[in-house]
Write a protein that holds these residues in place. Structure first.
Motif, PDB file in Angstrom:
ATOM      1  N   LYS A   1    -103.646  44.162  28.675  1.00 37.20           N
ATOM      2  CA  LYS A   1    -104.435  44.738  27.581  1.00 37.20           C
ATOM      3  C   LYS A   1    -105.012  43.660  26.667  1.00 37.20           C
ATOM      4  N   TYR A   2    -104.258  42.564  26.449  1.00 32.69           N
ATOM      5  CA  TYR A   2    -104.667  41.519  25.518  1.00 32.69           C
ATOM      6  C   TYR A   2    -105.175  40.249  26.189  1.00 32.69           C
ATOM      7  N   GLU A   3    -105.177  40.217  27.499  1.00 35.58           N
ATOM      8  CA  GLU A   3    -105.505  38.991  28.227  1.00 35.58           C
ATOM      9  C   GLU A   3    -106.883  38.427  27.863  1.00 35.58           C
ATOM     10  N   GLU A   4    -107.893  39.274  27.824  1.00 38.27           N
ATOM     11  CA  GLU A   4    -109.253  38.810  27.573  1.00 38.27           C
ATOM     12  C   GLU A   4    -109.427  38.266  26.155  1.00 38.27           C
TER      13      GLU A   4
ATOM     14  N   ASP B   1    -107.454  34.903  25.727  1.00 39.35           N
ATOM     15  CA  ASP B   1    -108.139  33.774  26.349  1.00 39.35           C
ATOM     16  C   ASP B   1    -109.322  33.313  25.505  1.00 39.35           C
ATOM     17  N   TYR B   2    -110.105  34.266  25.000  1.00 40.32           N
ATOM     18  CA  TYR B   2    -111.270  33.926  24.191  1.00 40.32           C
ATOM     19  C   TYR B   2    -110.856  33.209  22.910  1.00 40.32           C
ATOM     20  N   VAL B   3    -109.875  33.780  22.211  1.00 41.59           N
ATOM     21  CA  VAL B   3    -109.423  33.194  20.943  1.00 41.59           C
ATOM     22  C   VAL B   3    -108.826  31.807  21.171  1.00 41.59           C
ATOM     23  N   MET B   4    -108.018  31.647  22.201  1.00 38.56           N
ATOM     24  CA  MET B   4    -107.388  30.348  22.445  1.00 38.56           C
ATOM     25  C   MET B   4    -108.423  29.282  22.799  1.00 38.56           C
TER      26      MET B   4
ATOM     27  N   GLU C   1    -102.427  33.043  14.415  1.00 34.17           N
ATOM     28  CA  GLU C   1    -102.675  32.254  15.625  1.00 34.17           C
ATOM     29  C   GLU C   1    -101.458  32.253  16.553  1.00 34.17           C
ATOM     30  N   VAL C   2    -100.267  32.119  16.008  1.00 37.68           N
ATOM     31  CA  VAL C   2     -99.037  32.094  16.806  1.00 37.68           C
ATOM     32  C   VAL C   2     -98.864  33.408  17.563  1.00 37.68           C
ATOM     33  N   GLU C   3     -99.227  34.505  16.930  1.00 38.77           N
ATOM     34  CA  GLU C   3     -99.102  35.809  17.590  1.00 38.77           C
ATOM     35  C   GLU C   3    -100.078  35.931  18.755  1.00 38.77           C
ATOM     36  N   PHE C   4    -101.298  35.398  18.594  1.00 43.17           N
ATOM     37  CA  PHE C   4    -102.243  35.389  19.715  1.00 43.17           C
ATOM     38  C   PHE C   4    -101.672  34.593  20.879  1.00 43.17           C
TER      39      PHE C   4
END
Length: 74
Positions: free
Chosen positions: A46-49, A52-55, A36-39
């Motif tokens: 590249k990782y924005e979408e 956001d979804y995971v958070m 979770e901390v890495e997210f």
């Protein structure tokens, strides 16, 4: 809009309470497997979408909507 990710939390690290999260992109088949901390620390377009979804989902999970060590977001 159809759901794009399937989130599972296969285990929690009991030493520091961190959740390991697997986020599978249902359209491309790419799996993002991080703590979770890495997210939270992900940067870049590249990782924005996925971030956001995971958070957003983690907000509900932490609030108790479906919080157990084998949480699955269907």
């Amino acid at each position: 809009m159809k759901k794009k990710y399937k989130i599972t939390i296969p285990f929690m690290d009991l030493r520091d309470g961190g959740r390991f999260i697997e986020a599978l992109d249902l359209h491309t088949g790419i799996s993002y497997d991080f703590y979770e901390v890495e997210f939270e620390q992900m940067e870049g377009e590249k990782y924005e979408e996925v971030k956001d979804y995971v958070m957003r989902r983690m907000h509900f999970i932490k609030a108790g909507a479906y919080d157990d060590e084998n949480t699955t977001d269907y």
